[in-house]
Design a protein around this motif. Structure first.
Motif, PDB file in Angstrom:
ATOM      1  N   ALA A  93       0.737  -1.326   0.040  1.00 43.42           N
ATOM      2  CA  ALA A  93       0.002  -0.032   0.094  1.00 43.42           C
ATOM      3  C   ALA A  93       0.808   1.373   0.009  1.00 43.42           C
ATOM      4  O   ALA A  93       0.294   2.105  -0.512  1.00 43.42           O
ATOM      5  CB  ALA A  93      -1.105  -0.002   1.339  1.00 43.42           C
ATOM      6  N   PHE A  94       2.088   1.327   0.671  1.00 48.46           N
ATOM      7  CA  PHE A  94       2.840   2.399   0.876  1.00 48.46           C
ATOM      8  C   PHE A  94       4.103   2.422   0.249  1.00 48.46           C
ATOM      9  O   PHE A  94       4.843   3.458   0.432  1.00 48.46           O
ATOM     10  CB  PHE A  94       2.931   2.733   2.390  1.00 48.46           C
ATOM     11  N   ALA A  95       4.477   1.613  -0.530  1.00 44.38           N
ATOM     12  CA  ALA A  95       5.708   1.625  -1.492  1.00 44.38           C
ATOM     13  C   ALA A  95       5.576   1.036  -2.826  1.00 44.38           C
ATOM     14  O   ALA A  95       4.761   0.152  -3.228  1.00 44.38           O
ATOM     15  CB  ALA A  95       6.742   1.038  -0.793  1.00 44.38           C
ATOM     16  N   GLY A  96       6.274   1.527  -3.802  1.00 43.90           N
ATOM     17  CA  GLY A  96       6.236   1.156  -5.094  1.00 43.90           C
ATOM     18  C   GLY A  96       7.328   1.180  -5.792  1.00 43.90           C
ATOM     19  O   GLY A  96       8.574   1.273  -5.483  1.00 43.90           O
ATOM     20  N   PRO A  97       7.357   1.121  -7.297  1.00 50.72           N
ATOM     21  CA  PRO A  97       8.472   1.289  -8.010  1.00 50.72           C
ATOM     22  C   PRO A  97       9.204   2.536  -7.860  1.00 50.72           C
ATOM     23  O   PRO A  97       8.524   3.638  -7.978  1.00 50.72           O
ATOM     24  CB  PRO A  97       8.132   1.036  -9.409  1.00 50.72           C
ATOM     25  N   GLY A  98      10.390   2.766  -7.555  1.00 51.74           N
ATOM     26  CA  GLY A  98      11.233   3.879  -7.215  1.00 51.74           C
ATOM     27  C   GLY A  98      11.399   3.931  -5.941  1.00 51.74           C
ATOM     28  O   GLY A  98      12.379   4.898  -5.559  1.00 51.74           O
ATOM     29  N   GLN A 117       7.255  -7.903  -4.264  1.00 53.46           N
ATOM     30  CA  GLN A 117       6.014  -7.834  -4.674  1.00 53.46           C
ATOM     31  C   GLN A 117       5.544  -6.352  -5.125  1.00 53.46           C
ATOM     32  O   GLN A 117       4.669  -6.166  -6.191  1.00 53.46           O
ATOM     33  CB  GLN A 117       5.022  -8.244  -3.476  1.00 53.46           C
ATOM     34  N   ALA A 118       5.814  -5.325  -4.269  1.00 53.40           N
ATOM     35  CA  ALA A 118       5.420  -4.202  -4.802  1.00 53.40           C
ATOM     36  C   ALA A 118       6.249  -3.278  -5.708  1.00 53.40           C
ATOM     37  O   ALA A 118       5.868  -2.241  -6.085  1.00 53.40           O
ATOM     38  CB  ALA A 118       5.314  -3.243  -3.416  1.00 53.40           C
ATOM     39  N   GLY A 119       7.340  -3.957  -6.212  1.00 58.12           N
ATOM     40  CA  GLY A 119       8.323  -3.356  -7.206  1.00 58.12           C
ATOM     41  C   GLY A 119       8.981  -2.487  -6.483  1.00 58.12           C
ATOM     42  O   GLY A 119       9.837  -1.822  -7.284  1.00 58.12           O
ATOM     43  N   ALA A 120       9.357  -2.430  -5.085  1.00 55.31           N
ATOM     44  CA  ALA A 120      10.058  -1.318  -4.607  1.00 55.31           C
ATOM     45  C   ALA A 120      11.358  -1.974  -4.300  1.00 55.31           C
ATOM     46  O   ALA A 120      11.468  -3.186  -4.386  1.00 55.31           O
ATOM     47  CB  ALA A 120       9.347  -0.964  -3.168  1.00 55.31           C
ATOM     48  N   PRO A 143      16.192  10.241  -0.067  1.00 60.95           N
ATOM     49  CA  PRO A 143      14.820  10.801  -0.319  1.00 60.95           C
ATOM     50  C   PRO A 143      13.853   9.684  -0.946  1.00 60.95           C
ATOM     51  O   PRO A 143      12.701  10.087  -1.066  1.00 60.95           O
ATOM     52  CB  PRO A 143      15.421  11.661  -1.741  1.00 60.95           C
ATOM     53  N   ALA A 144      14.591   8.483  -1.370  1.00 60.83           N
ATOM     54  CA  ALA A 144      13.608   7.439  -1.875  1.00 60.83           C
ATOM     55  C   ALA A 144      12.972   6.642  -0.917  1.00 60.83           C
ATOM     56  O   ALA A 144      11.996   5.735  -1.070  1.00 60.83           O
ATOM     57  CB  ALA A 144      14.419   6.220  -2.752  1.00 60.83           C
ATOM     58  N   THR A 145      13.552   6.643   0.690  1.00 64.60           N
ATOM     59  CA  THR A 145      13.024   5.854   1.566  1.00 64.60           C
ATOM     60  C   THR A 145      11.387   6.122   1.706  1.00 64.60           C
ATOM     61  O   THR A 145      11.150   7.379   2.084  1.00 64.60           O
ATOM     62  CB  THR A 145      13.763   6.213   2.721  1.00 64.60           C
ATOM     63  N   LYS A 146      10.631   5.130   1.557  1.00 70.77           N
ATOM     64  CA  LYS A 146       9.332   5.307   1.942  1.00 70.77           C
ATOM     65  C   LYS A 146       8.946   4.421   3.319  1.00 70.77           C
ATOM     66  O   LYS A 146       7.773   4.898   3.927  1.00 70.77           O
ATOM     67  CB  LYS A 146       8.522   5.046   0.814  1.00 70.77           C
ATOM     68  N   ILE A 147       9.505   3.500   3.578  1.00 69.46           N
ATOM     69  CA  ILE A 147       9.319   2.752   4.728  1.00 69.46           C
ATOM     70  C   ILE A 147      10.305   2.302   5.419  1.00 69.46           C
ATOM     71  O   ILE A 147      11.477   1.792   4.594  1.00 69.46           O
ATOM     72  CB  ILE A 147       8.321   1.329   4.339  1.00 69.46           C
ATOM     73  N   VAL A 148      10.640   2.175   6.705  1.00 72.61           N
ATOM     74  CA  VAL A 148      11.642   1.808   7.479  1.00 72.61           C
ATOM     75  C   VAL A 148      10.825   0.446   8.141  1.00 72.61           C
ATOM     76  O   VAL A 148       9.825   0.613   8.889  1.00 72.61           O
ATOM     77  CB  VAL A 148      12.086   2.497   8.566  1.00 72.61           C
ATOM     78  N   PHE A 149      11.396  -0.648   8.144  1.00 75.81           N
ATOM     79  CA  PHE A 149      10.895  -2.207   8.465  1.00 75.81           C
ATOM     80  C   PHE A 149      11.773  -2.502   9.647  1.00 75.81           C
ATOM     81  O   PHE A 149      13.095  -2.823   9.650  1.00 75.81           O
ATOM     82  CB  PHE A 149      10.586  -3.042   7.837  1.00 75.81           C
ATOM     83  N   VAL A 150      11.518  -2.411  11.004  1.00 74.19           N
ATOM     84  CA  VAL A 150      12.257  -3.251  12.063  1.00 74.19           C
ATOM     85  C   VAL A 150      11.516  -4.090  12.841  1.00 74.19           C
ATOM     86  O   VAL A 150      10.294  -4.026  13.209  1.00 74.19           O
ATOM     87  CB  VAL A 150      12.472  -2.070  13.223  1.00 74.19           C
ATOM     88  N   CYS A 151      12.290  -5.386  12.948  1.00 72.74           N
ATOM     89  CA  CYS A 151      11.953  -6.385  13.798  1.00 72.74           C
ATOM     90  C   CYS A 151      12.385  -6.505  15.089  1.00 72.74           C
ATOM     91  O   CYS A 151      13.552  -6.638  15.242  1.00 72.74           O
ATOM     92  CB  CYS A 151      12.136  -7.827  13.010  1.00 72.74           C
ATOM     93  N   ASN A 152      11.507  -6.103  15.992  1.00 76.35           N
ATOM     94  CA  ASN A 152      12.122  -6.030  17.295  1.00 76.35           C
ATOM     95  C   ASN A 152      11.325  -6.792  18.514  1.00 76.35           C
ATOM     96  O   ASN A 152      10.109  -6.532  18.794  1.00 76.35           O
ATOM     97  CB  ASN A 152      12.031  -4.590  17.896  1.00 76.35           C
ATOM     98  N   PRO A 153      11.746  -8.066  18.983  1.00 78.56           N
ATOM     99  CA  PRO A 153      13.024  -8.586  19.052  1.00 78.56           C
ATOM    100  C   PRO A 153      13.096  -8.977  17.513  1.00 78.56           C
ATOM    101  O   PRO A 153      12.115  -9.334  16.672  1.00 78.56           O
ATOM    102  CB  PRO A 153      12.988  -9.767  20.230  1.00 78.56           C
ATOM    103  N   GLY A 154      14.387  -9.184  17.314  1.00 79.06           N
ATOM    104  CA  GLY A 154      14.744  -9.551  15.973  1.00 79.06           C
ATOM    105  C   GLY A 154      14.780 -10.883  15.747  1.00 79.06           C
ATOM    106  O   GLY A 154      14.762 -11.845  16.600  1.00 79.06           O
ATOM    107  N   ASN A 155      14.313 -11.301  14.286  1.00 80.45           N
ATOM    108  CA  ASN A 155      14.427 -12.690  13.859  1.00 80.45           C
ATOM    109  C   ASN A 155      15.111 -12.581  12.736  1.00 80.45           C
ATOM    110  O   ASN A 155      14.982 -11.927  11.521  1.00 80.45           O
ATOM    111  CB  ASN A 155      12.859 -13.086  13.608  1.00 80.45           C
ATOM    112  N   PRO A 156      16.360 -13.484  12.664  1.00 78.72           N
ATOM    113  CA  PRO A 156      16.687 -14.641  13.374  1.00 78.72           C
ATOM    114  C   PRO A 156      17.609 -14.521  14.749  1.00 78.72           C
ATOM    115  O   PRO A 156      18.317 -15.460  15.067  1.00 78.72           O
ATOM    116  CB  PRO A 156      17.152 -15.742  12.271  1.00 78.72           C
ATOM    117  N   THR A 157      17.988 -13.082  14.781  1.00 81.02           N
ATOM    118  CA  THR A 157      18.936 -13.043  15.906  1.00 81.02           C
ATOM    119  C   THR A 157      18.572 -13.126  17.200  1.00 81.02           C
ATOM    120  O   THR A 157      19.305 -13.740  18.129  1.00 81.02           O
ATOM    121  CB  THR A 157      19.590 -11.702  15.960  1.00 81.02           C
TER     122      THR A 157
END
Length: 356
Positions: A93-98, A117-120, A143-157
């Motif tokens: 929904a919030f990221a795409g090509p470019g 899947q989103a082409g991002a 400037p191209a960053t649209k999403i930051v994804f953080v897994c906390n606690p982390g997987n697989p660490t």
């Protein structure tokens, strides 16, 4: 010739763990070592009577149970067929090509799949000492960053960031960047989640959880998340209607209303985890401190990891190889019952002694 769109042709399918065959004990998928709450099992059996009917598309009772468990506004909650559905819909929904989805080197691999899947573009930031670095994430924003994804606690660490660091990340990011915090293992982390949940009110942060881990409902496929209203409106356009079965909703709601059982499972799991980790460290394996229901086991190199994996398989134990995460020298072990963890440690102790 019929051809898929270019970004789908270029991507690889998401790969699940090898679960082995007859006679193998799988410690590869971070499943719960214990059965679900008896209340959840009873609720699931009762819900079977309504199998001819479609499930509630708005998850009213499940939302109420989540609200009761976490003191959250029900209108900001969405439920999915596992947290994977929610992650996939958010990124599409919030990221795409470019656009760029910024994640971490050892973060949950499905985020990369969803970006493809989103082409991002997916950009992975290093994790020194198996731990997410907010400073490195912020330095990698473009400037191209649209999403930051953080897994906390982390997987697989299995490692975790203090909640204050997640808050620092959010407060330093641009307001037009969506922060996704995947908390699939949060019940194993004693930190107070209130500060992270409160970020959602800003309108630029989503927090996602699951009932697959601490609640032992992986087979039911139930995830949930807290979302700003503007984000939730867009997500629902991509989510499948009637996505969580009636039986799964009933079991999840009952499990949430039995917090004492879940907390007992977490305590028992943590004791098994910490005992196994301490024993493996004593034989020379540098297992990072885990805040999840698994441990990451680093070996000297990829060859030694492969040899250890072969020894474990010969003993009927199946772990998850970590080459796909850029950690070919590591295996990940789900925490299983006590006798299984003893067998795991025995095999690895004999293996390491044979290497000396």
């Amino acid at each position: 010739m019929i051809r898929a769109v270019e970004n789908v042709q270029a991507m690889a399918a998401y790969t699940l763990a090898d679960t082995g065959g007859a006679g193998m004990t799988s410690l590869a998928q971070n499943e719960n070592a214990f059965a679900p709450s008896p209340q959840a099992i009873a609720a699931g059996k009762a819900a079977l009577r309504a199998a001819p009917l479609y499930p509630d598309p708005d998850w009213a009772d499940l939302r109420a149970a989540i609200t009761g468990a976490h003191d959250l506004p029900p209108g900001d909650i969405l439920c999915g067929a596992g947290s994977m559905e929610l992650i996939g819909c958010l990124i599409r929904a919030f990221a795409g090509p470019g656009d760029a989805v910024l994640g971490t080197a050892y973060g949950y691999l499905f985020a990369r799949t969803a970006a493809a899947q989103a082409g991002a573009d997916f950009v992975a930031v290093p994790e020194p000492d198996f731990t997410v670095s907010v400073t490195l994430l912020l330095e990698a924003v473009t400037p191209a960053t649209k999403i930051v994804f953080v897994c906390n606690p982390g997987n697989p660490t299995g490692t975790r960031l203090p909640g204050a660091e997640l808050i620092r990340l959010r407060e330093t990011l641009r307001d037009d960047i969506l922060l996704i915090v995947d908390q699939a293992y949060a019940e194993f982390d004693p930190q107070d989640p209130a500060g992270v949940f409160a970020l959602v009110a800003r309108g630029d942060t989503a927090v996602i959880r699951t009932l697959s881990k601490a609640y032992g409902l992986a087979g039911c496929r139930v995830g949930w998340g807290l979302f700003p209203s503007g984000v939730a409106v867009q997500m629902r356009k991509l989510m499948n209607p009637n996505n969580v079965s009636g039986v799964a909703q009933a079991m999840a709601a009952a499990a949430l209303r039995d917090p004492a059982y879940m907390r007992d499972v977490v305590v028992r799991t943590a004791a098994l985890r910490d005992g196994a980790a301490a024993r493996l460290r004593a034989i020379g394996l540098g297992v990072p401190h885990s805040h999840t229901n698994f441990i990451l086991i680093p070996f000297q190199d990829a060859q030694e990891a492969a040899q250890a994996d072969a020894a474990l398989r010969a003993a009927g134990l199946l772990l998850r190889g970590m080459a796909g995460y850029g950690l070919p020298h590591c295996l990940r072990a789900t925490i299983g019952p006590a006798e299984v963890m003893t067998r795991l440690c025995d095999v690895l102790q004999r293996f390491m002694e044979g290497r000396r």
